[in-house]
Design a protein around this motif. Structure first.
Motif, PDB file in Angstrom:
ATOM      1  N   PRO A  65       0.802  -1.236   0.000  1.00  0.00           N
ATOM      2  CA  PRO A  65       0.000   0.000   0.000  1.00  0.00           C
ATOM      3  C   PRO A  65       0.827   1.274   0.000  1.00  0.00           C
ATOM      4  O   PRO A  65       0.356   2.322  -0.442  1.00  0.00           O
ATOM      5  CB  PRO A  65      -0.829  -0.124   1.290  1.00  0.00           C
ATOM      6  CG  PRO A  65      -0.106  -1.120   2.137  1.00  0.00           C
ATOM      7  CD  PRO A  65       0.553  -2.070   1.194  1.00  0.00           C
ATOM      8  N   TRP A  66       2.084   1.180   0.468  1.00  0.00           N
ATOM      9  CA  TRP A  66       2.929   2.375   0.491  1.00  0.00           C
ATOM     10  C   TRP A  66       3.480   2.733  -0.884  1.00  0.00           C
ATOM     11  O   TRP A  66       4.008   3.818  -1.074  1.00  0.00           O
ATOM     12  CB  TRP A  66       4.105   2.201   1.470  1.00  0.00           C
ATOM     13  CG  TRP A  66       4.850   0.903   1.361  1.00  0.00           C
ATOM     14  CD1 TRP A  66       4.726  -0.182   2.179  1.00  0.00           C
ATOM     15  CD2 TRP A  66       5.857   0.556   0.388  1.00  0.00           C
ATOM     16  NE1 TRP A  66       5.579  -1.190   1.784  1.00  0.00           N
ATOM     17  CE2 TRP A  66       6.279  -0.767   0.690  1.00  0.00           C
ATOM     18  CE3 TRP A  66       6.445   1.222  -0.687  1.00  0.00           C
ATOM     19  CZ2 TRP A  66       7.258  -1.425  -0.066  1.00  0.00           C
ATOM     20  CZ3 TRP A  66       7.409   0.569  -1.432  1.00  0.00           C
ATOM     21  CH2 TRP A  66       7.802  -0.730  -1.118  1.00  0.00           C
ATOM     22  N   TRP A  67       3.337   1.838  -1.868  1.00  0.00           N
ATOM     23  CA  TRP A  67       4.051   2.027  -3.134  1.00  0.00           C
ATOM     24  C   TRP A  67       3.558   3.247  -3.902  1.00  0.00           C
ATOM     25  O   TRP A  67       4.341   3.940  -4.555  1.00  0.00           O
ATOM     26  CB  TRP A  67       3.930   0.775  -3.995  1.00  0.00           C
ATOM     27  CG  TRP A  67       4.991   0.714  -5.062  1.00  0.00           C
ATOM     28  CD1 TRP A  67       6.251   0.214  -4.946  1.00  0.00           C
ATOM     29  CD2 TRP A  67       4.889   1.198  -6.405  1.00  0.00           C
ATOM     30  NE1 TRP A  67       6.943   0.358  -6.134  1.00  0.00           N
ATOM     31  CE2 TRP A  67       6.131   0.959  -7.041  1.00  0.00           C
ATOM     32  CE3 TRP A  67       3.873   1.819  -7.138  1.00  0.00           C
ATOM     33  CZ2 TRP A  67       6.378   1.309  -8.366  1.00  0.00           C
ATOM     34  CZ3 TRP A  67       4.117   2.176  -8.461  1.00  0.00           C
ATOM     35  CH2 TRP A  67       5.351   1.917  -9.064  1.00  0.00           C
ATOM     36  N   LEU A  68       2.254   3.537  -3.862  1.00  0.00           N
ATOM     37  CA  LEU A  68       1.704   4.656  -4.618  1.00  0.00           C
ATOM     38  C   LEU A  68       1.909   5.999  -3.932  1.00  0.00           C
ATOM     39  O   LEU A  68       1.553   7.032  -4.496  1.00  0.00           O
ATOM     40  CB  LEU A  68       0.206   4.435  -4.868  1.00  0.00           C
ATOM     41  CG  LEU A  68      -0.145   3.446  -5.979  1.00  0.00           C
ATOM     42  CD1 LEU A  68      -1.632   3.145  -5.985  1.00  0.00           C
ATOM     43  CD2 LEU A  68       0.287   3.977  -7.335  1.00  0.00           C
ATOM     44  N   ARG A  69       2.487   6.000  -2.750  1.00  0.00           N
ATOM     45  CA  ARG A  69       2.730   7.249  -2.030  1.00  0.00           C
ATOM     46  C   ARG A  69       4.161   7.724  -2.259  1.00  0.00           C
ATOM     47  O   ARG A  69       5.099   6.942  -2.177  1.00  0.00           O
ATOM     48  CB  ARG A  69       2.491   7.085  -0.527  1.00  0.00           C
ATOM     49  CG  ARG A  69       1.107   6.632  -0.140  1.00  0.00           C
ATOM     50  CD  ARG A  69       0.818   6.934   1.324  1.00  0.00           C
ATOM     51  NE  ARG A  69       1.962   6.718   2.190  1.00  0.00           N
ATOM     52  CZ  ARG A  69       2.213   5.572   2.852  1.00  0.00           C
ATOM     53  NH1 ARG A  69       1.378   4.554   2.708  1.00  0.00           N
ATOM     54  NH2 ARG A  69       3.275   5.461   3.632  1.00  0.00           N
ATOM     55  N   ARG A  70       4.311   9.018  -2.534  1.00  0.00           N
ATOM     56  CA  ARG A  70       5.658   9.557  -2.708  1.00  0.00           C
ATOM     57  C   ARG A  70       6.477   9.371  -1.435  1.00  0.00           C
ATOM     58  O   ARG A  70       7.677   9.100  -1.500  1.00  0.00           O
ATOM     59  CB  ARG A  70       5.564  11.043  -3.081  1.00  0.00           C
ATOM     60  CG  ARG A  70       6.918  11.762  -3.211  1.00  0.00           C
ATOM     61  CD  ARG A  70       7.734  11.224  -4.376  1.00  0.00           C
ATOM     62  NE  ARG A  70       7.224  11.620  -5.660  1.00  0.00           N
ATOM     63  CZ  ARG A  70       7.579  12.717  -6.327  1.00  0.00           C
ATOM     64  NH1 ARG A  70       8.459  13.544  -5.823  1.00  0.00           N
ATOM     65  NH2 ARG A  70       7.061  12.989  -7.513  1.00  0.00           N
ATOM     66  N   ASP A  71       5.823   9.509  -0.268  1.00  0.00           N
ATOM     67  CA  ASP A  71       6.552   9.331   0.987  1.00  0.00           C
ATOM     68  C   ASP A  71       6.691   7.862   1.382  1.00  0.00           C
ATOM     69  O   ASP A  71       7.226   7.550   2.442  1.00  0.00           O
ATOM     70  CB  ASP A  71       5.897  10.121   2.124  1.00  0.00           C
ATOM     71  CG  ASP A  71       4.492   9.614   2.477  1.00  0.00           C
ATOM     72  OD1 ASP A  71       3.987   8.688   1.804  1.00  0.00           O
ATOM     73  OD2 ASP A  71       3.894  10.156   3.429  1.00  0.00           O
ATOM     74  N   GLY A  72       6.250   6.962   0.509  1.00  0.00           N
ATOM     75  CA  GLY A  72       6.399   5.534   0.763  1.00  0.00           C
ATOM     76  C   GLY A  72       7.473   4.903  -0.099  1.00  0.00           C
ATOM     77  O   GLY A  72       8.377   4.227   0.395  1.00  0.00           O
TER      78      GLY A  72
END
Length: 329
Positions: A150-157
């Motif tokens: 789930p963190w992959w689509l976040r820039r901060d992830g």
């Protein structure tokens, strides 16, 4: 082992198959996941790397964490004087990686990273061909789907696709054609949930005088293409993780990779930690240069202007704007 996800599990199983290697502990904030992986090795689980380092006497540390979690484990390993293996990318951004680079500078620590394409036998064959006919044009592509975390689509992830995913082919291109000195990238949206460009292209200028491109997309239902194409005098080669196709002087040849290269960095890292020959192809400082390139491309796409790629300890945000007073623009 810091991190208890699928990549950490793969490394753990490779290490368990080596004579005389013991996995002493597994650390992950998701403690149940750490306990599950630790159970495979019959060892202890910890909620973080600090408790692991405090409790165990270690010869080396594996850091297999998401991009956003890099930084603190590497700095702790450096402070403790521990050799460390890091899975790519080495950080989520350039400032984090620059801090690690500064702490590592001047230290004689064994390090290794997971850019396993450099260990492919077909990479060696491609590099040998290009030693005789240097690269003139380099085309990189990573056209794929959105990975499950789930963190992959976040820039901060993840830091974005170029930093987290396309980095493999960027490292391969550097290994075959040398350093990139300048980039100019553009990106566009596509997925409403994403916080970064889901499609991007970049032009590359190599120190050798070669030029190149890199195209990335995560809009597809599966991996469509990931590889590097190189054109030289009378020669065109296409390298992926599994195959090398070469057209030279009117003849076409193809080779399959002889085996999965992913365990090879582990074996070379362990051998170097034991004091054997250093056959590590991508130590941390080499991976850092690939990361600087990925960060420069990401920033250039954000800002829509050409940027220089720092050489190793460059500007905190990924590169300086290109001064077009030299007449090249």
């Amino acid at each position: 082992m810091v991190g208890a996800g699928a990549v950490a599990a793969r490394h753990l199983r490779t290490l368990q198959a080596m004579d005389g290697v013991e996995v002493a502990g597994v650390a992950d904030p998701a403690l149940e996941r750490a306990r599950e992986l630790a159970g495979e090795a019959g060892t202890a689980a910890y909620p973080n790397h600090m408790e692991l380092l405090a409790a165990e006497r270690l010869d080396a540390l594996y850091i297999c964490v998401p991009p956003f979690a890099h930084g603190a484990p590497e700095l702790a390993a450096i402070e403790a004087g521990l050799p460390f293996f890091v899975e790519k990318p080495v950080a989520i951004d350039q400032p984090t990686a620059a801090g690690i680079a500064a702490a590592l500078a001047g230290r004689q620590l064994v390090t290794c990273t997971g850019y396993h394409w450099r260990w492919l036998d077909i990479f060696d064959r491609a590099a040998g061909l290009l030693a005789e006919r240097p690269a003139r044009l380099v085309q990189c592509a990573w056209l794929d789907k959105v990975p499950p975390p789930p963190w992959w689509l976040r820039r901060d992830g993840s830091g974005g696709q170029t930093i987290e995913q396309t980095t493999h082919v960027l490292d391969t291109a550097r290994g075959l054609a040398g350093e990139v000195t300048e980039v100019h990238a553009f990106g566009a949206g596509g997925l409403p949930a994403a916080e970064f460009h889901e499609v991007s292209v970049a032009s590359l200028r190599f120190a050798s005088g070669a030029v190149g491109t890199v195209a990335s997309s995560c809009l597809l239902p599966r991996l469509h293409r990931a590889g590097v194409q190189v054109v030289a005098d009378g020669l065109c080669l296409e390298l992926s993780e599994t195959e090398l196709v070469v057209e030279a002087d009117g003849r076409r040849s193809a080779w399959k990779a002889d085996a999965d290269a992913r365990p090879r960095p582990d074996r070379d890292f362990v051998a170097a930690v034991r004091g054997g020959p250093d056959r590590i192809r991508v130590p941390w400082p080499e991976a850092y240069r690939t990361h600087l390139l990925a960060c420069a491309i990401t920033r250039s796409a954000d800002e829509g202007r050409p940027l220089r790629v720092p050489e190793g300890s460059g500007e905190p945000q990924g590169g300086a704007p290109v001064d077009r007073a030299d007449g090249r623009g």
